[in-house]
Motif scaffolding. Sequence first.
Motif, PDB file in Angstrom:
ATOM      1  N   MET A 122       0.837  -1.203   0.000  1.00  0.00           N
ATOM      2  CA  MET A 122       0.000   0.000   0.000  1.00  0.00           C
ATOM      3  C   MET A 122       0.869   1.249   0.000  1.00  0.00           C
ATOM      4  N   ALA A 123       1.901   1.252   0.837  1.00  0.00           N
ATOM      5  CA  ALA A 123       2.788   2.407   0.939  1.00  0.00           C
ATOM      6  C   ALA A 123       3.552   2.639  -0.361  1.00  0.00           C
ATOM      7  N   GLU A 124       4.064   1.567  -0.949  1.00  0.00           N
ATOM      8  CA  GLU A 124       4.841   1.694  -2.180  1.00  0.00           C
ATOM      9  C   GLU A 124       3.982   2.247  -3.319  1.00  0.00           C
ATOM     10  N   GLU A 125       2.767   1.741  -3.449  1.00  0.00           N
ATOM     11  CA  GLU A 125       1.890   2.204  -4.523  1.00  0.00           C
ATOM     12  C   GLU A 125       1.523   3.670  -4.349  1.00  0.00           C
ATOM     13  N   ALA A 126       1.289   4.081  -3.104  1.00  0.00           N
ATOM     14  CA  ALA A 126       0.864   5.457  -2.845  1.00  0.00           C
ATOM     15  C   ALA A 126       2.034   6.430  -2.789  1.00  0.00           C
ATOM     16  N   GLY A 127       3.256   5.900  -2.718  1.00  0.00           N
ATOM     17  CA  GLY A 127       4.417   6.768  -2.573  1.00  0.00           C
ATOM     18  C   GLY A 127       4.587   7.290  -1.163  1.00  0.00           C
ATOM     19  N   TRP A 128       4.039   6.560  -0.189  1.00  0.00           N
ATOM     20  CA  TRP A 128       4.132   6.940   1.213  1.00  0.00           C
ATOM     21  C   TRP A 128       5.216   6.114   1.894  1.00  0.00           C
ATOM     22  N   THR A 129       5.549   6.508   3.124  1.00  0.00           N
ATOM     23  CA  THR A 129       6.364   5.653   3.974  1.00  0.00           C
ATOM     24  C   THR A 129       5.454   4.616   4.636  1.00  0.00           C
ATOM     25  N   VAL A 130       6.040   3.525   5.089  1.00  0.00           N
ATOM     26  CA  VAL A 130       5.248   2.517   5.801  1.00  0.00           C
ATOM     27  C   VAL A 130       4.689   3.109   7.092  1.00  0.00           C
ATOM     28  N   ASP A 131       5.468   4.006   7.738  1.00  0.00           N
ATOM     29  CA  ASP A 131       4.984   4.681   8.944  1.00  0.00           C
ATOM     30  C   ASP A 131       3.690   5.436   8.677  1.00  0.00           C
ATOM     31  N   ALA A 132       3.597   6.067   7.511  1.00  0.00           N
ATOM     32  CA  ALA A 132       2.404   6.845   7.175  1.00  0.00           C
ATOM     33  C   ALA A 132       1.184   5.942   7.024  1.00  0.00           C
ATOM     34  N   VAL A 133       1.388   4.771   6.431  1.00  0.00           N
ATOM     35  CA  VAL A 133       0.281   3.822   6.286  1.00  0.00           C
ATOM     36  C   VAL A 133      -0.183   3.338   7.651  1.00  0.00           C
ATOM     37  N   PHE A 134       0.769   3.052   8.536  1.00  0.00           N
ATOM     38  CA  PHE A 134       0.384   2.611   9.878  1.00  0.00           C
ATOM     39  C   PHE A 134      -0.233   3.758  10.682  1.00  0.00           C
ATOM     40  N   ALA A 135       0.124   5.002  10.368  1.00  0.00           N
ATOM     41  CA  ALA A 135      -0.521   6.138  11.022  1.00  0.00           C
ATOM     42  C   ALA A 135      -2.001   6.189  10.645  1.00  0.00           C
ATOM     43  N   VAL A 136      -2.296   5.917   9.367  1.00  0.00           N
ATOM     44  CA  VAL A 136      -3.692   5.845   8.930  1.00  0.00           C
ATOM     45  C   VAL A 136      -4.423   4.730   9.677  1.00  0.00           C
ATOM     46  N   PHE A 137      -3.756   3.587   9.809  1.00  0.00           N
ATOM     47  CA  PHE A 137      -4.344   2.454  10.521  1.00  0.00           C
ATOM     48  C   PHE A 137      -4.615   2.817  11.977  1.00  0.00           C
ATOM     49  N   SER A 138      -3.689   3.559  12.592  1.00  0.00           N
ATOM     50  CA  SER A 138      -3.861   3.972  13.977  1.00  0.00           C
ATOM     51  C   SER A 138      -5.046   4.916  14.128  1.00  0.00           C
TER      52      SER A 138
END
Length: 408
Positions: free
Chosen positions: A37-53
Motif C-alpha cells: 500500500m505504501a509503495e503504490e501510494a508513494g508513502w512511507t510505511v509509517d504513514a500507512v500505519f498512522a492511517v491504521f492507527s
Amino acid sequence: MSEQERMPSAIVAALGLTQIIGYGTLYYSFSILAPDMAEEAGWTVDAVFAVFSVALLVGGLAAPVLGSMMDRFGARGMMALGSLFAAFALALCAYSASASVFIAAIILLEVASSMVQYQAAFATLVQFRPMVAAKSITYLTLIGGFASTLFWPITSSLHGLYTWREIYLFYAVLNLAVCAPIHVWVMRRKPVEHAGAESMTGRREVHGVLRPDRRRVGFYVASAAFALQGFALSSMLVHMVPMLTQLGLGAAAVMVSTIFGPSQVLSRLINMLFGQRLSATTLATLAAMMIVGGIVTLLVSGGWIAGAAVFALLLGLGSGVNSIAQGALPLHLFGSNGYGSLTGKMAAIRLSAGAAAPFVFAALTENFSMTVSLAITAALGGLGLAGFMILGHLALGSARNDTLRGTE
C-alpha cells in the motif's frame, strides 16, 4: 439442565467461523499488505500505519455508541449489518483511487470491525443466554484463535500472486458470501426464554461481584488494564511478521508467527478443560503475565529463533486468555444488565490505546531501536498486569464484605 443453562453450540460454532474471517480479513492481513500500500501510494510505511492507527481510534470512539445500540436493538442484528458494512469497506479500499478515499475506507473498516468482532459476538452470547455466556465465550474464542494461524499464511501466499487491491476485493466477497448469511441466520434464532424480544427482559440475569460503591473504580481500573494490554498486543500483532524479519529471522518469520495462533487455541483449550474454577480476574492476570513474559523474552533473545518461538508461544497463550477475559471479566465484575453499553465504553478506552500502538511502535523502531520499542511495550504491559492484580483485590474485598453481611 434447563434450556437457558445449555450452551447454544450451533450459534457458538457459527460465530466462531465469522470471527476467523472477520479478524483474518479486517485485522491480521493489514501488516502484510501495508508495505505494498505504501509503495503504490508513494508513502512511507509509517504513514500507512498512522492511517491504521487513526482508523483504530475512530473505531474505538464508535464502540460505546455501537454498544448502546446492541443493548437497545440487539447485537445479532448489528453483526448482520456489520458484515455488509465490512464487505463494502473492503471493496471501497480495493477500488480507492485517491488518498482521501483510501483513508476513509480504512476508517470504515475499523468501525465495521467493532460491529462484527469479539465485542459484538460476546454481547450476542450474553443477550442470547446470559447464564452460560462465560462458557460460550470460552468456546467462541477457542475457535476464533485460528484466525491468525490461517490468515497470516493465506495472505502471505496470496500476496505473492495478487495485488493488495485484489486480495482486499476477495476478502470483501468472503465477508459478504460467508459472514453475512451466518449473521442473518443467528439474528433469526430466538432465545427460548423470551422468544419475542431482543432485550434481557424475561430472562435470568448474571449479577456482578463488585459492590455498587466499587464499580466506578473497578470500571476505570479494568479499562486502563485492558488498554495497556491492548497497546502491547496491538504493537506485537500488527508488526509481528516484519518485526521478526527485521530481527534477522528472514523467511522463518512467517513460520514462527504461525505459532501464535495455535498457542491462542491451546490456552483457550486448557482453560476450557481445567480453568473453570479460576475467576475472571485470575485469568486476566495470568494473561498479562504471559504477554509481558513473551515480550521480555523477545527483548532478551533478539534474533535467536528459539527465543522468537518462545515469544510467539507466550504471546499467543496470553492473547488467548486475554480474549476470554475481555468478555468474561466485565460480566463477572458488573453483571449482564447493560453489558453491551459497558463493554462498548471499555472497548473505546482499550481500542483508543491500541490505536496508537502500530504507529508508535513503528516510529520508535525507526527513530530509536527495536530494543527500545520492545522495552517500552513490556513496561506498559507490566502496568496493565498491576491493574488486573488490583481488580482481583477489589473483587475479593467485595466478596468478603458480602460474606460478613450474610453472617450478621
